[in-house]
Write an enzyme that holds these catalytic residues in place. Structure first.
Site, PDB file in Angstrom:
ATOM      1  N   GLY A 262       0.830  -1.208   0.000  1.00 46.80           N
ATOM      2  CA  GLY A 262       0.000   0.000   0.000  1.00 46.80           C
ATOM      3  C   GLY A 262       0.851   1.239   0.000  1.00 46.80           C
ATOM      4  N   CYS A 269       8.861   7.551  13.484  1.00 44.06           N
ATOM      5  CA  CYS A 269       9.956   6.617  13.800  1.00 44.06           C
ATOM      6  C   CYS A 269      10.624   6.016  12.567  1.00 44.06           C
ATOM      7  CB  CYS A 269       9.431   5.511  14.708  1.00 44.06           C
ATOM      8  SG  CYS A 269       8.729   6.162  16.229  1.00 44.06           S
TER       9      CYS A 269
HETATM   10  C1  UGA Z   1       7.404   1.583  14.906  1.00 41.38           C
HETATM   11  C2  UGA Z   1       7.818   0.155  15.275  1.00 41.38           C
HETATM   12  O1  UGA Z   1       6.868  -0.778  14.764  1.00 41.38           O
HETATM   13  C3  UGA Z   1       7.905   0.009  16.803  1.00 41.38           C
HETATM   14  O2  UGA Z   1       8.361  -1.290  17.134  1.00 41.38           O
HETATM   15  C4  UGA Z   1       8.883   1.067  17.333  1.00 41.38           C
HETATM   16  O3  UGA Z   1       8.980   1.006  18.748  1.00 41.38           O
HETATM   17  C5  UGA Z   1       8.393   2.453  16.932  1.00 41.38           C
HETATM   18  O4  UGA Z   1       8.311   2.516  15.491  1.00 41.38           O
HETATM   19  C6  UGA Z   1       9.389   3.453  17.439  1.00 41.38           C
HETATM   20  O5  UGA Z   1      10.521   3.478  16.944  1.00 41.38           O
HETATM   21  O6  UGA Z   1       9.090   4.143  18.423  1.00 41.38           O
HETATM   22  P1  UGA Z   1       5.064   2.895  14.837  1.00 41.38           P
HETATM   23  O7  UGA Z   1       5.839   3.995  14.186  1.00 41.38           O
HETATM   24  O8  UGA Z   1       4.145   3.211  15.972  1.00 41.38           O
HETATM   25  O9  UGA Z   1       6.088   1.784  15.406  1.00 41.38           O
HETATM   26  O10 UGA Z   1       4.178   2.236  13.712  1.00 41.38           O
HETATM   27  P2  UGA Z   1       4.146   0.849  12.927  1.00 41.38           P
HETATM   28  O11 UGA Z   1       3.024   0.030  13.408  1.00 41.38           O
HETATM   29  O12 UGA Z   1       5.491   0.246  12.872  1.00 41.38           O
HETATM   30  O13 UGA Z   1       3.760   1.364  11.455  1.00 41.38           O
HETATM   31  C7  UGA Z   1       4.657   2.203  10.735  1.00 41.38           C
HETATM   32  C8  UGA Z   1       4.115   2.520   9.359  1.00 41.38           C
HETATM   33  O14 UGA Z   1       4.212   1.377   8.513  1.00 41.38           O
HETATM   34  C9  UGA Z   1       2.647   2.951   9.303  1.00 41.38           C
HETATM   35  O15 UGA Z   1       2.561   4.084   8.447  1.00 41.38           O
HETATM   36  C10 UGA Z   1       1.922   1.765   8.703  1.00 41.38           C
HETATM   37  O16 UGA Z   1       0.786   2.142   7.967  1.00 41.38           O
HETATM   38  C11 UGA Z   1       3.004   1.194   7.795  1.00 41.38           C
HETATM   39  N1  UGA Z   1       2.861  -0.253   7.505  1.00 41.38           N
HETATM   40  C12 UGA Z   1       2.935  -1.170   8.500  1.00 41.38           C
HETATM   41  C13 UGA Z   1       2.674  -0.681   6.191  1.00 41.38           C
HETATM   42  O17 UGA Z   1       2.616   0.140   5.249  1.00 41.38           O
HETATM   43  N2  UGA Z   1       2.568  -2.029   5.917  1.00 41.38           N
HETATM   44  C14 UGA Z   1       2.651  -2.945   6.906  1.00 41.38           C
HETATM   45  O18 UGA Z   1       2.562  -4.151   6.596  1.00 41.38           O
HETATM   46  C15 UGA Z   1       2.830  -2.514   8.229  1.00 41.38           C
END
Ligand code: UGA
Length: 450
Positions: A262, A269
């Site tokens: 996507g 982060c």
């Molecule tokens: C991320 C890490 O997952 C945490 O483990 C870490 O502690 C945190 O950063 C940090 O450094 O503080 P976060 O930024 O809250 O956490 O969000 P995520 O759930 O990792 O998602 C990040 C982005 O990736 C979002 O924009 C989400 O939409 C995207 N994403 C996630 C995708 O496009 N595809 C996926 O399969 C998963």
């Protein structure tokens, strides 16, 4: 007999997402906690039980822990430092203005202020995400200012926004970067309730502890960009990246998590961490080792302009005056965080092309408006899609994913939708007469297969 040191009193320095969650969860686990921040508005809000950001479950836990009397907030640094034996530093490390490197001014200030005041047997624990080598540098700074006896440790945080409470109370693992058995003992005492429940702990040197965090975020970003790179290949071949991802996920060695194609990753982060890692690797003379992270970043950013291309496919090459409903502004659902949000970036790109963009996010409208005041904002999903020429699903909030395509179809000017998160039920949309487009999926997808 099991001798456990008495429960330490804790201070938490910085009350953003990380610090507020750490303070509330530690108090919930039974510790006495005093949290300090330079921002009086934030401290006032927290002290009266109001979270300055949206995080499911944390607001309730904040109220509950305040009521126990174990959690307090202050802007008085002297009071905070005098209170605790273990000091958790949870301040932000944003991307520097004008470079990819991390801006360490808040971390440096927190350590300097602590070192000036701290008692000789205290432990200063960094939780912020920092470039490898920072903890060693701060150790020298603390030794110079505070004298011997004050120790520095690093204990990176892995919580995700939207799951901050669960991730803090039930982490996959704890990482302790320490320089002595005493520091390890103090951290074990600080996390005793979690260790008792069997949470694994990895005890390491400072540099390894710092690196675990940036390596983890780099891996997660790479996994997302890998599947989005496959989406680009799918777009050139007529293959379907959602089916591809699903087929890959059955291999346990690959797994399905963080393989959702996507619009890609955003937030405070992942994007800045991979950039800061490259900047640090360059300083260390090992830039080739992580040069692939440049591609990871580029693949991720290309998804945004590709989404605009899909709008053109549906509405024609000239987007001037085309009314677009942008569903979502936060970087992911269950968050009001719009830092480096792909959704808002797409809305901005469309606006720059002359489209008339109406944004709606269930929680992030206010933050989005502050970041992009020129865009129009709707107060509801129905208001956003009203008379829309094209609807864009940009953040996969449950409210959007579960919306009824027939109900929405009555409101729009044209039944055209771009699914930027491959989150919608294609067959239902097609059955309701919508033209459907998604990144990495052929235009006709869903007719026969879904
Ligand atoms: C991320 C890490 O997952 C945490 O483990 C870490 O502690 C945190 O950063 C940090 O450094 O503080 P976060 O930024 O809250 O956490 O969000 P995520 O759930 O990792 O998602 C990040 C982005 O990736 C979002 O924009 C989400 O939409 C995207 N994403 C996630 C995708 O496009 N595809 C996926 O399969 C998963």
């Amino acid at each position: 007999m099991n001798h456990r040191p008495p429960a330490p009193r804790m201070t938490v320095i910085g009350t953003g997402y990380l610090g507020a969650t750490q303070a509330v969860c530690m108090a919930h686990l039974g510790f006495e906690v005093l949290a300090v921040d330079v921002d009086p508005a934030k401290i006032d809000a927290l002290a009266s039980g109001r979270l300055p950001f949206y995080e499911p479950g944390l607001d309730t836990l904040l109220g509950d822990t305040l009521a126990t009397g174990r959690l307090r907030f202050t802007t008085d640094f002297d009071e905070a430092v005098a209170f605790g034996e273990v000091h958790f530093v949870c301040v932000g490390t944003p991307q520097s203005a004008g470079s990819d490197a991390a801006d360490l001014r808040y971390v440096d200030a927190a350590f300097t202020e602590l070192a000036r005041r701290v008692a000789c047997d205290a432990l200063i624990v960094g939780k912020s995400t920092v470039p490898v080598g920072t903890a060693q540098r701060l150790t020298a700074l603390v030794a110079e200012v505070a004298g011997p006896g004050v120790e520095v440790a690093w204990n990176p945080e892995f919580l995700r926004e939207g799951f901050a409470v669960a991730d803090t109370l039930h982490p996959d693992r704890l990482v302790f970067g320490v320089q002595s058995a005493r520091a390890e003992g103090m951290l074990r005492a600080a996390y005793a309730p979690l260790l008792d429940e069997g949470v694994p702990v990895i005890v390491a040197d400072l540099a390894t502890a710092e690196l675990v965090k940036v390596a983890a975020n780099s891996f997660l970003a790479t996994k997302i960009s890998f599947i989005n790179a496959m989406a680009e290949v799918c777009e050139a071949t007529g293959a379907d990246v959602s089916l591809l991802a699903s087929a890959l996920s059955y291999d346990d060695r690959i797994g399905g998590r963080f393989l959702k194609p996507g619009l890609g990753f955003g937030g405070g982060c992942l994007p800045k961490d991979i950039r800061a890692f490259r900047a640090r690797a360059e300083e260390l003379g090992v830039s080739a080792a992580v040069s692939f992270l440049h591609e990871v970043d580029q693949i991720n950013l290309r998804r945004r302009s590709r989404t605009v291309d899909l709008v053109r496919e549906l509405a024609g090459p000239d987007l001037r005056g085309v009314r677009v409903a942008a569903l979502g502004a936060a970087f992911k659902p269950d968050s009001d965080d719009v830092r480096d949000a792909p959704a808002l970036d797409v809305a901005r790109l469309l606006y720059l092309e002359g489209a008339s963009v109406v944004v709606y996010d269930p929680k992030a409208n206010a933050n989005a408006h502050r970041a992009y005041p020129d865009l129009d904002y709707a107060a509801s999903l129905a208001e956003a899609v009203n008379e829309a020429d094209v609807v864009l699903l940009l953040t996969e909030w449950a409210e959007f994913v579960s919306a009824d395509p027939d109900d929405m179809g009555v409101l729009v000017a044209h039944r055209r939708i771009v699914d930027g998160r491959s989150a919608l039920d294609v067959a239902r949309y097609r059955a309701a007469g919508w033209e459907y487009r998604a990144l990495g999926r052929p235009a006709g997808v869903g007719v026969a297969r879904s």
